[in-house]
Write a protein that holds these residues in place. Structure first.
Motif, PDB file in Angstrom:
ATOM      1  N   VAL A   1       4.784   3.981   3.240  1.00 12.92           N
ATOM      2  CA  VAL A   1       5.331   3.745   1.912  1.00 12.92           C
ATOM      3  C   VAL A   1       4.194   3.278   1.023  1.00 12.92           C
ATOM      4  CG1 VAL A   1       7.044   2.509   0.588  1.00 12.92           C
ATOM      5  CG2 VAL A   1       7.524   3.117   2.953  1.00 12.92           C
ATOM      6  N   LEU A   2       3.966   3.987  -0.078  1.00 15.24           N
ATOM      7  CA  LEU A   2       2.820   3.700  -0.926  1.00 15.24           C
ATOM      8  C   LEU A   2       3.231   2.889  -2.141  1.00 15.24           C
ATOM      9  CD1 LEU A   2       1.052   7.159  -0.942  1.00 15.24           C
ATOM     10  CD2 LEU A   2       0.846   5.314   0.688  1.00 15.24           C
ATOM     11  N   SER A   3       2.453   1.889  -2.462  1.00 13.84           N
ATOM     12  CA  SER A   3       2.664   1.154  -3.698  1.00 13.84           C
ATOM     13  C   SER A   3       2.101   1.954  -4.858  1.00 13.84           C
ATOM     14  CB  SER A   3       1.963  -0.204  -3.624  1.00 13.84           C
ATOM     15  OG  SER A   3       0.576  -0.019  -3.638  1.00 13.84           O
TER      16      SER A   3
ATOM     17  N   PHE B   1      12.465   7.910  -3.310  1.00 15.26           N
ATOM     18  CA  PHE B   1      12.167   6.767  -4.165  1.00 15.26           C
ATOM     19  C   PHE B   1      11.280   5.775  -3.425  1.00 15.26           C
ATOM     20  CE2 PHE B   1      15.264   4.020  -2.091  1.00 15.26           C
ATOM     21  CZ  PHE B   1      16.329   4.861  -1.782  1.00 15.26           C
ATOM     22  N   SER B   2      10.682   4.864  -4.200  1.00 11.53           N
ATOM     23  CA  SER B   2       9.792   3.837  -3.662  1.00 11.53           C
ATOM     24  C   SER B   2      10.246   2.485  -4.197  1.00 11.53           C
ATOM     25  CB  SER B   2       8.340   4.146  -4.042  1.00 11.53           C
ATOM     26  OG  SER B   2       7.456   3.302  -3.351  1.00 11.53           O
ATOM     27  N   TYR B   3       9.377   1.454  -4.071  1.00 14.20           N
ATOM     28  CA  TYR B   3       9.829   0.108  -4.374  1.00 14.20           C
ATOM     29  C   TYR B   3       8.762  -0.707  -5.094  1.00 14.20           C
ATOM     30  CZ  TYR B   3      12.989   1.373  -0.570  1.00 14.20           C
ATOM     31  OH  TYR B   3      13.888   2.030   0.232  1.00 14.20           O
ATOM     32  N   ASP B   4       9.215  -1.551  -5.998  1.00 11.80           N
ATOM     33  CA  ASP B   4       8.418  -2.638  -6.545  1.00 11.80           C
ATOM     34  C   ASP B   4       9.063  -3.944  -6.094  1.00 11.80           C
ATOM     35  OD1 ASP B   4       6.509  -1.159  -7.874  1.00 11.80           O
ATOM     36  OD2 ASP B   4       7.526  -1.237  -9.815  1.00 11.80           O
TER      37      ASP B   4
ATOM     38  N   ASP C   1       9.455  -1.821   6.677  1.00 13.98           N
ATOM     39  CA  ASP C   1       8.790  -3.102   6.883  1.00 13.98           C
ATOM     40  C   ASP C   1       7.703  -3.226   5.822  1.00 13.98           C
ATOM     41  OD1 ASP C   1       7.650  -5.426   7.810  1.00 13.98           O
ATOM     42  OD2 ASP C   1       6.795  -4.536   9.625  1.00 13.98           O
ATOM     43  N   PHE C   2       7.943  -4.083   4.829  1.00 14.79           N
ATOM     44  CA  PHE C   2       6.986  -4.295   3.749  1.00 14.79           C
ATOM     45  C   PHE C   2       6.324  -5.652   3.908  1.00 14.79           C
ATOM     46  CE2 PHE C   2      10.117  -1.439   1.740  1.00 14.79           C
ATOM     47  CZ  PHE C   2       9.271  -0.426   1.331  1.00 14.79           C
TER      48      PHE C   2
ATOM     49  N   LYS D   1      12.644   5.853  -8.664  1.00 14.34           N
ATOM     50  CA  LYS D   1      12.234   7.224  -8.428  1.00 14.34           C
ATOM     51  C   LYS D   1      11.053   7.530  -9.352  1.00 14.34           C
ATOM     52  CE  LYS D   1      16.652   9.121  -6.877  1.00 14.34           C
ATOM     53  NZ  LYS D   1      17.677  10.177  -7.084  1.00 14.34           N
ATOM     54  N   PRO D   2       9.923   7.932  -8.795  1.00  6.62           N
ATOM     55  CA  PRO D   2       8.779   8.290  -9.626  1.00  6.62           C
ATOM     56  C   PRO D   2       8.901   9.730 -10.119  1.00  6.62           C
ATOM     57  CG  PRO D   2       8.184   8.475  -7.337  1.00  6.62           C
ATOM     58  CD  PRO D   2       9.607   7.997  -7.359  1.00  6.62           C
ATOM     59  N   GLU D   3       8.262  10.019 -11.242  1.00  8.21           N
ATOM     60  CA  GLU D   3       8.218  11.406 -11.740  1.00  8.21           C
ATOM     61  C   GLU D   3       7.003  12.116 -11.172  1.00  8.21           C
ATOM     62  OE1 GLU D   3       8.671  12.506 -15.776  1.00  8.21           O
ATOM     63  OE2 GLU D   3      10.185  10.961 -16.210  1.00  8.21           O
ATOM     64  N   PHE D   4       7.214  13.363 -10.746  1.00  8.11           N
ATOM     65  CA  PHE D   4       6.128  14.175 -10.209  1.00  8.11           C
ATOM     66  C   PHE D   4       5.646  15.173 -11.252  1.00  8.11           C
ATOM     67  CE2 PHE D   4       8.496  12.745  -6.549  1.00  8.11           C
ATOM     68  CZ  PHE D   4       7.512  12.465  -5.610  1.00  8.11           C
ATOM     69  N   LYS D   5       4.388  15.562 -11.131  1.00  3.94           N
ATOM     70  CA  LYS D   5       3.877  16.637 -11.964  1.00  3.94           C
ATOM     71  C   LYS D   5       4.581  17.938 -11.591  1.00  3.94           C
ATOM     72  CE  LYS D   5      -0.743  14.874 -13.028  1.00  3.94           C
ATOM     73  NZ  LYS D   5      -2.203  15.160 -12.970  1.00  3.94           N
ATOM     74  N   GLU D   6       4.625  18.864 -12.536  1.00  4.44           N
ATOM     75  CA  GLU D   6       5.360  20.106 -12.329  1.00  4.44           C
ATOM     76  C   GLU D   6       4.486  21.239 -11.805  1.00  4.44           C
ATOM     77  OE1 GLU D   6       7.084  20.834 -16.109  1.00  4.44           O
ATOM     78  OE2 GLU D   6       8.444  19.105 -16.019  1.00  4.44           O
TER      79      GLU D   6
END
Length: 317
Positions: free
Chosen positions: A7-9, A231-234, A263-264, A282-287
């Motif tokens: 999981v990437l920050s 999705f990811s997390y802050d 596990d963070f 949810k991050p936006e991805f390039k198209e």
């Protein structure tokens, strides 16, 4: 097929887009932890080795029960490149100058990490990141929060680092004594559950020390709903300060119910902090099918927070 995921920050994602060094474990830029804060310019080494005019020294190791961190310092010569290599955007690859780390192996009491579990999902996790040009911060975590019946790292052991530097004939070998601190962590079991669509997420437990914060999240029925899982997390405290991620790993392999265990491990909370808030997004991805994330005008990843999955746990009464 069951898989284990890193999981990437946001910092890690930005590093990839800006050409951060690509290791077998993609590393988020760590916050200043006890290892860095207590480091002095003339700190004595707890282990060191020299060859070819280059000295590698391990300085100030911590083991707080959540993770182990060791700072490794390179000295003895004038070096032309960073210790972790440098990304060349034109060549689209990492360039390793002489003296850069191009591989690393760790052993716990003489046993390599790959022998300490039947698969990647239940073995200790090794990663490292640059601290300036001539040092790296090594982080080691166990997989005990990724499923049942997985052993934690020992309280006391010898960590053997075999570090390969470009241009050196043999790896640099350091035997580093590791001892768990006497500090008793604050253990929380909030067991808070939130739902969004078909996704159900539980913040099961947390462990807090003065040097790190550890959080376990469980996503129920992951395999049945993995299409919704992008999705990811802050993580932030009650003052809105972001808690930088030191480690993040997830797997559905260590349980029978296809649940995703996360596990963070985050930087330690400020003494005045009263709560931690988990903010899934949810991050936006390039198209262009590159897999890269869209950035706003200030160079930040564009995020769409999932409010119904957001949860806050108090850390003080």
């Amino acid at each position: 097929m069951k898989k284990a995921y890193k999981v990437l920050s946001t910092a890690a994602l930005a590093a990839i887009m800006l050409g951060g060094a690509a290791w077998s474990y993609v590393e988020a830029a760590p916050a200043k932890t006890a290892v860095q804060n207590k480091e002095t310019k003339k700190a004595s080494a707890i282990a060191s080795t020299t060859q070819g005019g280059i000295t590698l020294s391990a300085t100030k190791a911590i083991h707080d029960g959540n993770l182990i961190q060791v700072k490794l310092v390179r000295s003895g010569k004038e070096f032309s490149g960073e210790m972790t290599g440098k990304y060349d955007p034109e060549l689209e690859e990492v360039i390793y100058a002489e003296g850069s780390i191009d591989n690393m192996e760790m052993l716990i009491d003489g046993k390599p990490l790959h022998s300490l579990g039947r698969s990647h999902a239940n073995r200790p996790d090794l990663r490292w990141s640059a601290v300036g040009e001539n040092a790296v911060l090594i982080s080691l975590t166990d997989a005990s929060w990724l499923g049942d019946n997985i052993k934690a790292l020992p309280d006391k052991f010898t960590l053997t680092a075999k570090v390969h530097l470009k241009g050196s004939k043999e790896p640099f070998k350091l035997n580093i004594p590791i001892q768990k601190s006497a500090e008793k962590p604050i253990m929380l079991q909030p067991n808070v559950t939130k739902t969004s669509g078909k996704m159900t997420m539980t913040l099961k437990k947390a462990s807090l020390t003065s040097t790190s914060s550890r959080v376990q999240l469980i996503l129920k029925g992951y395999m049945k709903n993995r299409g919704e899982y992008q999705f990811s997390y802050d993580f932030v405290d009650d003052q809105g300060n972001e808690l930088k991620m030191l480690s993040g790993k997830g797997t559905d392999e260590n349980n029978k119910n296809d649940d995703m265990y996360h596990d963070f491990i985050l930087e330690g909370l400020d003494k005045s902090a009263k709560s931690i808030t988990v903010k899934p997004y949810k991050p936006e991805f390039k198209e262009d099918n590159s897999g890269l994330y869209k950035l706003d005008s200030e160079g930040n990843v564009i995020k769409h927070y999932i409010k119904e999955l957001e949860m806050t746990i108090p850390v003080k009464s």
